[in-house]
Design a protein around this motif. Structure first.
Motif, PDB file in Angstrom:
ATOM      1  N   MET A   1      62.484  31.302  16.219  1.00  0.00           N
ATOM      2  CA  MET A   1      62.723  29.892  16.745  1.00  0.00           C
ATOM      3  C   MET A   1      64.239  30.046  15.896  1.00  0.00           C
ATOM      4  O   MET A   1      64.392  30.625  14.271  1.00  0.00           O
ATOM      5  CB  MET A   1      62.063  28.775  15.702  1.00  0.00           C
ATOM      6  CG  MET A   1      62.387  27.578  16.313  1.00  0.00           C
ATOM      7  SD  MET A   1      62.048  26.219  15.726  1.00  0.00           S
ATOM      8  CE  MET A   1      60.984  26.722  16.481  1.00  0.00           C
ATOM      9  N   SER A   2      64.909  29.733  15.909  1.00  0.00           N
ATOM     10  CA  SER A   2      66.339  29.543  15.407  1.00  0.00           C
ATOM     11  C   SER A   2      66.274  28.276  14.469  1.00  0.00           C
ATOM     12  O   SER A   2      65.461  27.585  14.883  1.00  0.00           O
ATOM     13  CB  SER A   2      67.501  29.895  16.493  1.00  0.00           C
ATOM     14  OG  SER A   2      68.143  27.846  17.109  1.00  0.00           O
ATOM     15  N   TYR A   3      67.313  28.409  13.111  1.00  0.00           N
ATOM     16  CA  TYR A   3      66.702  27.384  12.511  1.00  0.00           C
ATOM     17  C   TYR A   3      67.585  26.114  13.120  1.00  0.00           C
ATOM     18  O   TYR A   3      67.354  24.905  12.769  1.00  0.00           O
ATOM     19  CB  TYR A   3      68.204  27.935  10.849  1.00  0.00           C
ATOM     20  CG  TYR A   3      69.621  27.912  11.236  1.00  0.00           C
ATOM     21  CD1 TYR A   3      70.548  26.803  11.419  1.00  0.00           C
ATOM     22  CD2 TYR A   3      70.611  28.457  11.925  1.00  0.00           C
ATOM     23  CE1 TYR A   3      71.560  26.316  11.120  1.00  0.00           C
ATOM     24  CE2 TYR A   3      71.769  28.522  12.627  1.00  0.00           C
ATOM     25  CZ  TYR A   3      72.510  27.176  11.677  1.00  0.00           C
ATOM     26  OH  TYR A   3      73.462  27.205  12.302  1.00  0.00           O
ATOM     27  N   ALA A   4      68.718  26.356  14.382  1.00  0.00           N
ATOM     28  CA  ALA A   4      69.670  25.022  14.851  1.00  0.00           C
ATOM     29  C   ALA A   4      67.938  24.592  15.669  1.00  0.00           C
ATOM     30  O   ALA A   4      68.265  23.352  15.722  1.00  0.00           O
ATOM     31  CB  ALA A   4      70.447  25.474  15.617  1.00  0.00           C
ATOM     32  N   THR A   5      67.477  25.232  16.087  1.00  0.00           N
ATOM     33  CA  THR A   5      66.258  24.252  17.073  1.00  0.00           C
ATOM     34  C   THR A   5      65.112  24.073  16.025  1.00  0.00           C
ATOM     35  O   THR A   5      65.238  22.787  16.748  1.00  0.00           O
ATOM     36  CB  THR A   5      65.443  26.300  17.868  1.00  0.00           C
ATOM     37  OG1 THR A   5      66.246  26.661  18.836  1.00  0.00           O
ATOM     38  CG2 THR A   5      64.613  25.330  18.585  1.00  0.00           C
ATOM     39  N   ALA A   6      64.740  24.851  14.615  1.00  0.00           N
ATOM     40  CA  ALA A   6      63.915  24.488  14.375  1.00  0.00           C
ATOM     41  C   ALA A   6      64.491  22.880  13.507  1.00  0.00           C
ATOM     42  O   ALA A   6      63.899  21.599  13.108  1.00  0.00           O
ATOM     43  CB  ALA A   6      64.047  24.811  12.909  1.00  0.00           C
ATOM     44  N   ALA A   7      66.047  22.858  12.819  1.00  0.00           N
ATOM     45  CA  ALA A   7      66.483  21.795  12.748  1.00  0.00           C
ATOM     46  C   ALA A   7      66.618  20.272  13.366  1.00  0.00           C
ATOM     47  O   ALA A   7      66.333  19.000  13.617  1.00  0.00           O
ATOM     48  CB  ALA A   7      67.901  22.162  12.061  1.00  0.00           C
ATOM     49  N   LEU A   8      66.671  20.970  14.573  1.00  0.00           N
ATOM     50  CA  LEU A   8      66.838  19.689  16.125  1.00  0.00           C
ATOM     51  C   LEU A   8      65.762  19.138  16.038  1.00  0.00           C
ATOM     52  O   LEU A   8      65.496  18.100  15.637  1.00  0.00           O
ATOM     53  CB  LEU A   8      67.867  20.359  16.889  1.00  0.00           C
ATOM     54  CG  LEU A   8      69.203  21.146  17.123  1.00  0.00           C
ATOM     55  CD1 LEU A   8      69.630  21.297  18.477  1.00  0.00           C
ATOM     56  CD2 LEU A   8      69.881  19.012  16.525  1.00  0.00           C
ATOM     57  N   ALA A   9      64.790  19.621  15.876  1.00  0.00           N
ATOM     58  CA  ALA A   9      63.673  19.460  16.513  1.00  0.00           C
ATOM     59  C   ALA A   9      62.773  18.904  15.415  1.00  0.00           C
ATOM     60  O   ALA A   9      61.979  17.162  15.090  1.00  0.00           O
ATOM     61  CB  ALA A   9      62.202  20.201  16.556  1.00  0.00           C
ATOM     62  N   THR A  10      63.128  19.078  13.761  1.00  0.00           N
ATOM     63  CA  THR A  10      62.954  17.832  13.120  1.00  0.00           C
ATOM     64  C   THR A  10      63.081  17.230  13.039  1.00  0.00           C
ATOM     65  O   THR A  10      63.289  15.758  12.948  1.00  0.00           O
ATOM     66  CB  THR A  10      62.722  18.701  11.614  1.00  0.00           C
ATOM     67  OG1 THR A  10      62.235  20.030  11.767  1.00  0.00           O
ATOM     68  CG2 THR A  10      63.218  17.626  10.477  1.00  0.00           C
ATOM     69  N   TYR A  11      64.735  17.085  13.236  1.00  0.00           N
ATOM     70  CA  TYR A  11      65.655  15.717  13.781  1.00  0.00           C
ATOM     71  C   TYR A  11      65.152  15.123  14.797  1.00  0.00           C
ATOM     72  O   TYR A  11      64.834  13.300  14.583  1.00  0.00           O
ATOM     73  CB  TYR A  11      67.519  15.962  13.793  1.00  0.00           C
ATOM     74  CG  TYR A  11      67.722  16.159  12.897  1.00  0.00           C
ATOM     75  CD1 TYR A  11      68.115  15.698  11.695  1.00  0.00           C
ATOM     76  CD2 TYR A  11      68.816  16.983  12.561  1.00  0.00           C
ATOM     77  CE1 TYR A  11      68.881  15.918  10.389  1.00  0.00           C
ATOM     78  CE2 TYR A  11      69.859  17.888  12.110  1.00  0.00           C
ATOM     79  CZ  TYR A  11      69.569  16.854  10.608  1.00  0.00           C
ATOM     80  OH  TYR A  11      70.433  17.576   9.388  1.00  0.00           O
ATOM     81  N   VAL A  12      64.646  15.017  15.860  1.00  0.00           N
ATOM     82  CA  VAL A  12      64.197  14.530  17.001  1.00  0.00           C
ATOM     83  C   VAL A  12      62.631  13.792  16.039  1.00  0.00           C
ATOM     84  O   VAL A  12      62.426  12.579  16.855  1.00  0.00           O
ATOM     85  CB  VAL A  12      63.576  14.855  18.103  1.00  0.00           C
ATOM     86  CG1 VAL A  12      62.551  15.172  18.517  1.00  0.00           C
ATOM     87  CG2 VAL A  12      65.249  15.495  18.835  1.00  0.00           C
ATOM     88  N   ASN A  13      61.502  14.482  15.491  1.00  0.00           N
ATOM     89  CA  ASN A  13      60.685  13.768  14.994  1.00  0.00           C
ATOM     90  C   ASN A  13      60.673  12.977  13.873  1.00  0.00           C
ATOM     91  O   ASN A  13      59.656  12.057  13.761  1.00  0.00           O
ATOM     92  CB  ASN A  13      59.649  15.294  14.062  1.00  0.00           C
ATOM     93  CG  ASN A  13      59.252  16.080  15.543  1.00  0.00           C
ATOM     94  OD1 ASN A  13      58.542  15.831  16.381  1.00  0.00           O
ATOM     95  ND2 ASN A  13      58.459  17.235  15.025  1.00  0.00           N
ATOM     96  N   MET A  14      61.544  13.102  13.553  1.00  0.00           N
ATOM     97  CA  MET A  14      61.900  12.212  11.790  1.00  0.00           C
ATOM     98  C   MET A  14      62.471  10.729  12.321  1.00  0.00           C
ATOM     99  O   MET A  14      61.832   9.899  12.435  1.00  0.00           O
ATOM    100  CB  MET A  14      62.323  12.761  11.085  1.00  0.00           C
ATOM    101  CG  MET A  14      60.658  13.961   9.786  1.00  0.00           C
ATOM    102  SD  MET A  14      59.306  13.579  10.128  1.00  0.00           S
ATOM    103  CE  MET A  14      59.147  12.203   9.084  1.00  0.00           C
ATOM    104  N   LEU A  15      63.088  11.287  13.564  1.00  0.00           N
ATOM    105  CA  LEU A  15      64.078   9.666  14.132  1.00  0.00           C
ATOM    106  C   LEU A  15      63.389   9.096  14.725  1.00  0.00           C
ATOM    107  O   LEU A  15      63.191   7.810  14.812  1.00  0.00           O
ATOM    108  CB  LEU A  15      65.457  10.562  14.705  1.00  0.00           C
ATOM    109  CG  LEU A  15      66.704  10.583  13.598  1.00  0.00           C
ATOM    110  CD1 LEU A  15      67.202  10.987  14.957  1.00  0.00           C
ATOM    111  CD2 LEU A  15      67.210   9.749  12.626  1.00  0.00           C
ATOM    112  N   ALA A  16      62.660   9.819  15.324  1.00  0.00           N
ATOM    113  CA  ALA A  16      61.192   8.704  15.870  1.00  0.00           C
ATOM    114  C   ALA A  16      60.194   8.088  15.186  1.00  0.00           C
ATOM    115  O   ALA A  16      59.556   6.536  15.362  1.00  0.00           O
ATOM    116  CB  ALA A  16      60.652   9.620  17.066  1.00  0.00           C
TER     117      ALA A  16
END
Length: 171
Positions: free
Chosen positions: A1-16
């Protein structure tokens, strides 16, 4: 997994997560007065924490992908406005394509309002600046609400984990 994919997933989870705890705050007896609550006199209130959290994905995307983004400099004054800002941040994240992010080793340089300048690689910026700052402010928002008496727990902070939960084995 790329750092970009990981960062975007983190943003999705934590904004929720942020949207969830703001929804719980709306139902609390203290109401929108909670937006001015703070942990300590020298810390920012909940409304500012929400502003910072909602700005951070856009700021990171601007530094990493060249996204045209201007951070808000005003705090949400109502829970409805907080939800709108969260929705806006979520939309920015959803629209970001990891393929448009720079290579992990590409340089990123940024200057803070106080004049400090940092130079690092893209993955280091994400790991060592963008994500820790984001988590700091969302944790502060959570802590403010807990200190104000909201019945929040770990399940509220990492509720996204329930999609991975295995059902108990029958005895």
């Amino acid at each position: 997994m790329s750092y970009a994919t990981a960062a975007l997933a983190t943003y999705v989870n934590m904004l929720a997560t942020l949207d969830h705890i703001v929804t719980k705050a709306e139902a609390h007896e203290k109401g929108e007065a909670l937006l001015q609550a703070r942990l300590a006199e020298d810390m920012f209130p909940l409304a500012t924490q929400i502003r910072f959290i909602c700005n951070m994905p856009g700021e990171a995307l601007a530094r990493l992908t060249g996204l045209d983004f201007t951070s808000s400099d005003t705090d949400p004054s109502t829970f409805a406005e907080a939800h709108e800002r969260i929705a806006g941040a979520r939309a920015l994240v959803a629209a970001s394509d990891p393929a448009t992010w720079p290579a992990a080793g590409d340089p990123v340089e940024f200057t803070l309002p106080n004049g400090m300048t940092f130079a690092m690689q893209a993955h280091e910026y994400c790991r060592d600046w963008a994500m820790p700052q984001f988590y700091f402010h969302i944790t502060a928002a959570y802590a403010i609400l807990r200190a104000e008496g909201l019945p929040l727990g770990k399940a509220d902070f990492v509720g996204y984990m329930f999609k991975y939960m295995k059902q108990p084995n029958p005895a």
